[in-house]
Motif scaffolding. Sequence first.
Motif, PDB file in Angstrom:
ATOM      1  N   PHE A 118       4.596  20.570  -1.128  1.00 15.77           N
ATOM      2  CA  PHE A 118       5.326  19.313  -1.023  1.00 15.77           C
ATOM      3  C   PHE A 118       4.425  18.149  -1.441  1.00 15.77           C
ATOM      4  CE2 PHE A 118       3.306  19.929   3.124  1.00 15.77           C
ATOM      5  CZ  PHE A 118       2.639  18.721   3.273  1.00 15.77           C
ATOM      6  N   LEU A 119       5.087  17.042  -1.754  1.00 13.52           N
ATOM      7  CA  LEU A 119       4.424  15.767  -2.007  1.00 13.52           C
ATOM      8  C   LEU A 119       5.217  14.696  -1.270  1.00 13.52           C
ATOM      9  CD1 LEU A 119       2.221  14.199  -3.658  1.00 13.52           C
ATOM     10  CD2 LEU A 119       4.041  13.693  -5.286  1.00 13.52           C
ATOM     11  N   ILE A 120       4.589  14.077  -0.291  1.00 11.89           N
ATOM     12  CA  ILE A 120       5.232  13.027   0.493  1.00 11.89           C
ATOM     13  C   ILE A 120       4.541  11.705   0.184  1.00 11.89           C
ATOM     14  CG2 ILE A 120       5.813  12.211   2.812  1.00 11.89           C
ATOM     15  CD1 ILE A 120       5.662  15.089   3.778  1.00 11.89           C
ATOM     16  N   LEU A 121       5.340  10.691  -0.146  1.00 10.32           N
ATOM     17  CA  LEU A 121       4.819   9.345  -0.399  1.00 10.32           C
ATOM     18  C   LEU A 121       5.336   8.398   0.678  1.00 10.32           C
ATOM     19  CD1 LEU A 121       5.298   8.904  -4.260  1.00 10.32           C
ATOM     20  CD2 LEU A 121       3.378   9.906  -3.036  1.00 10.32           C
ATOM     21  N   LYS A 144       0.831  -1.204   0.000  1.00 13.98           N
ATOM     22  CA  LYS A 144       0.000   0.000   0.000  1.00 13.98           C
ATOM     23  C   LYS A 144       0.866   1.256   0.000  1.00 13.98           C
ATOM     24  CE  LYS A 144      -4.624  -1.047   1.599  1.00 13.98           C
ATOM     25  NZ  LYS A 144      -5.741  -0.550   2.428  1.00 13.98           N
ATOM     26  N   MET A 145       0.288   2.351  -0.477  1.00 11.80           N
ATOM     27  CA  MET A 145       0.970   3.632  -0.548  1.00 11.80           C
ATOM     28  C   MET A 145       0.013   4.728  -0.088  1.00 11.80           C
ATOM     29  SD  MET A 145       2.797   5.471  -3.835  1.00 11.80           S
ATOM     30  CE  MET A 145       1.307   5.585  -4.837  1.00 11.80           C
ATOM     31  N   VAL A 146       0.503   5.624   0.755  1.00 12.31           N
ATOM     32  CA  VAL A 146      -0.278   6.779   1.200  1.00 12.31           C
ATOM     33  C   VAL A 146       0.414   8.030   0.682  1.00 12.31           C
ATOM     34  CG1 VAL A 146      -1.113   8.096   3.182  1.00 12.31           C
ATOM     35  CG2 VAL A 146      -1.175   5.597   3.237  1.00 12.31           C
ATOM     36  N   VAL A 147      -0.366   8.912   0.065  1.00 10.41           N
ATOM     37  CA  VAL A 147       0.143  10.139  -0.558  1.00 10.41           C
ATOM     38  C   VAL A 147      -0.349  11.336   0.247  1.00 10.41           C
ATOM     39  CG1 VAL A 147       0.178  11.537  -2.658  1.00 10.41           C
ATOM     40  CG2 VAL A 147       0.016   9.039  -2.816  1.00 10.41           C
ATOM     41  N   LEU A 148       0.564  12.233   0.595  1.00  7.98           N
ATOM     42  CA  LEU A 148       0.205  13.447   1.322  1.00  7.98           C
ATOM     43  C   LEU A 148       0.708  14.654   0.526  1.00  7.98           C
ATOM     44  CD1 LEU A 148      -0.913  14.800   3.898  1.00  7.98           C
ATOM     45  CD2 LEU A 148       1.355  14.537   4.907  1.00  7.98           C
ATOM     46  N   GLN A 149      -0.223  15.491   0.095  1.00 12.41           N
ATOM     47  CA  GLN A 149       0.112  16.658  -0.711  1.00 12.41           C
ATOM     48  C   GLN A 149      -0.352  17.905   0.029  1.00 12.41           C
ATOM     49  OE1 GLN A 149      -0.924  16.260  -4.874  1.00 12.41           O
ATOM     50  NE2 GLN A 149      -1.347  18.454  -5.067  1.00 12.41           N
ATOM     51  N   GLY A 150       0.527  18.918   0.134  1.00 12.47           N
ATOM     52  CA  GLY A 150       0.131  20.111   0.867  1.00 12.47           C
ATOM     53  C   GLY A 150       1.164  21.205   0.818  1.00 12.47           C
ATOM     54  N   VAL A 151       1.074  22.100   1.801  1.00 10.33           N
ATOM     55  CA  VAL A 151       1.946  23.275   1.887  1.00 10.33           C
ATOM     56  C   VAL A 151       2.366  23.468   3.337  1.00 10.33           C
ATOM     57  CG1 VAL A 151       2.099  25.776   1.557  1.00 10.33           C
ATOM     58  CG2 VAL A 151       0.786  24.391  -0.064  1.00 10.33           C
ATOM     59  N   ALA A 192      -4.421  17.310  -0.167  1.00 12.21           N
ATOM     60  CA  ALA A 192      -4.992  16.011  -0.550  1.00 12.21           C
ATOM     61  C   ALA A 192      -4.291  14.892   0.191  1.00 12.21           C
ATOM     62  CB  ALA A 192      -4.867  15.786  -2.057  1.00 12.21           C
ATOM     63  N   VAL A 193      -5.073  13.847   0.506  1.00 17.63           N
ATOM     64  CA  VAL A 193      -4.548  12.601   1.065  1.00 17.63           C
ATOM     65  C   VAL A 193      -5.059  11.479   0.176  1.00 17.63           C
ATOM     66  CG1 VAL A 193      -4.411  11.080   3.071  1.00 17.63           C
ATOM     67  CG2 VAL A 193      -4.651  13.549   3.406  1.00 17.63           C
ATOM     68  N   GLY A 194      -4.144  10.657  -0.349  1.00 14.98           N
ATOM     69  CA  GLY A 194      -4.530   9.564  -1.240  1.00 14.98           C
ATOM     70  C   GLY A 194      -4.109   8.222  -0.688  1.00 14.98           C
ATOM     71  N   PHE A 195      -4.893   7.188  -1.022  1.00 16.13           N
ATOM     72  CA  PHE A 195      -4.612   5.814  -0.577  1.00 16.13           C
ATOM     73  C   PHE A 195      -4.574   4.926  -1.815  1.00 16.13           C
ATOM     74  CE2 PHE A 195      -6.968   8.168   2.586  1.00 16.13           C
ATOM     75  CZ  PHE A 195      -6.269   7.934   3.767  1.00 16.13           C
ATOM     76  N   LEU A 196      -3.401   4.385  -2.134  1.00 17.06           N
ATOM     77  CA  LEU A 196      -3.226   3.644  -3.370  1.00 17.06           C
ATOM     78  C   LEU A 196      -2.497   2.336  -3.120  1.00 17.06           C
ATOM     79  CD1 LEU A 196      -2.028   6.680  -5.498  1.00 17.06           C
ATOM     80  CD2 LEU A 196      -4.267   5.596  -5.676  1.00 17.06           C
ATOM     81  N   ASN A 197      -2.416   1.531  -4.179  1.00 26.14           N
ATOM     82  CA  ASN A 197      -1.570   0.342  -4.176  1.00 26.14           C
ATOM     83  C   ASN A 197      -0.317   0.621  -4.989  1.00 26.14           C
ATOM     84  OD1 ASN A 197      -3.359  -1.347  -2.683  1.00 26.14           O
ATOM     85  ND2 ASN A 197      -4.595  -1.649  -4.515  1.00 26.14           N
ATOM     86  N   ILE A 198       0.792  -0.005  -4.620  1.00 31.85           N
ATOM     87  CA  ILE A 198       2.034   0.173  -5.342  1.00 31.85           C
ATOM     88  C   ILE A 198       1.920  -0.467  -6.718  1.00 31.85           C
ATOM     89  CG2 ILE A 198       4.500  -0.408  -5.334  1.00 31.85           C
ATOM     90  CD1 ILE A 198       4.439  -0.225  -2.300  1.00 31.85           C
ATOM     91  N   ASN A 199       2.564   0.142  -7.710  1.00 31.89           N
ATOM     92  CA  ASN A 199       2.571  -0.355  -9.088  1.00 31.89           C
ATOM     93  C   ASN A 199       2.900  -1.851  -9.120  1.00 31.89           C
ATOM     94  OD1 ASN A 199       3.031  -0.875 -11.779  1.00 31.89           O
ATOM     95  ND2 ASN A 199       4.459   0.808 -12.097  1.00 31.89           N
ATOM     96  N   PRO A 200       2.003  -2.686  -9.675  1.00 31.93           N
ATOM     97  CA  PRO A 200       2.257  -4.129  -9.694  1.00 31.93           C
ATOM     98  C   PRO A 200       3.216  -4.580 -10.800  1.00 31.93           C
ATOM     99  CG  PRO A 200       0.184  -3.688 -10.776  1.00 31.93           C
ATOM    100  CD  PRO A 200       0.691  -2.357 -10.266  1.00 31.93           C
ATOM    101  N   PHE A 201       3.577  -3.663 -11.717  1.00 29.62           N
ATOM    102  CA  PHE A 201       4.420  -4.027 -12.844  1.00 29.62           C
ATOM    103  C   PHE A 201       5.890  -3.864 -12.483  1.00 29.62           C
ATOM    104  CE2 PHE A 201       0.664  -2.224 -15.315  1.00 29.62           C
ATOM    105  CZ  PHE A 201       0.069  -3.470 -15.458  1.00 29.62           C
ATOM    106  N   VAL A 202       6.588  -4.955 -12.344  1.00 28.46           N
ATOM    107  CA  VAL A 202       8.023  -4.891 -12.044  1.00 28.46           C
ATOM    108  C   VAL A 202       8.757  -4.222 -13.192  1.00 28.46           C
ATOM    109  CG1 VAL A 202      10.088  -6.246 -11.589  1.00 28.46           C
ATOM    110  CG2 VAL A 202       7.906  -6.944 -10.602  1.00 28.46           C
TER     111      VAL A 202
END
Length: 332
Positions: A135-138, A61-68, A180-190
């Motif tokens: 900033f963008l923090i992953l 899983k990946m959590v994305v935090l975007q802000g100032v 913004a706060v995002g909740f994603l899955n990591i890219n499955p393509f090696v």
Amino acid sequence: MSQPSGGRAPGTRIYSWSCPTVMSPGEKLDPIPDSFILQPPVFHPVVPYVTTIFGGLRAGKMVVLQGVVPLDAHSRFQVDFQCGCSLCPRPDIAFHFNPRFHTTKPHVICNTLHGGRWQREARWPHLPLRRGSSFLILFLFGNEEVKVSVNGQHFLHFRYRLPLSHVDTLGIFGDILVEAVGFLNINPFVEGSREYPAGHVSFLEVPCSHALPQGLSPGQVIIVRGLVLQEPKHFTVSLRDQAAHAPVTLRASFADRTLAWISRWGQKKLISAPFLFYPQRFFEVLLLFQEGGLKLALNGQGLGATSMNQQALEQLRELRISGSVQLYCVHS
């Protein structure tokens, strides 16, 4: 969109909570595996902000935090991945990410809170965040550690001290403006993976045209993220060449709830997968370009490939997206 309340007394703490959507009486659950369901992003939450992580955290899983960082930030902010959301007793914090600006040498502290006691803290100098800057923090969660990037560059990794499976809550506190706060899955393509994939969130008009001036090359990944509108009618992702022909199109049909590849001549090839494009559901489409065709992934789950010759791939010049969706990210 949440807005700060006015007129509160100094020192009063206002918490912002994100709650699951309530189903209407008699509404049936979709027969979709949990691994295919993505938690919708949250925009402009009020800080302090606490929300449930649907399904909890797990490797991949990946959590994305975007802000100032506010220009007048004098102290710190923190992002806590918590084991619960109680206020008393205080929940365990598996991963505490704490940038500090109030010293002559800004830095980041990471730690774990267990049984009400902080463990040994880890310190990273050279904080890559500046007052007044965006900033963008992953946060990428692996099997044994979390990796963190700031503005596309690796910054730190932290080994888990508590089981990742215990984490089910995200908390954000302090001197920070969250966009913004995002909740994603990591890219499955090696084959097409990067250490830190694209994460920026921005609202785009639909239909949307995205230029591919150099065509496509093996290993390149196209990312499309968005939200299905309340009464969807159609959704297509097409790749067009210089003559505006579309050699390949990905089409979601809401009438019969199918997903298919459509060839330049209108031939349809159904994709065997759960239909994910339900109203008010968040989605992510990944297209990986490889020798001989395209690989598809939806919401982080690989769904096979379609064939296409290399010459046709190199002649593609435009990505076009249309339909009943709100787009949050288009990247190639």
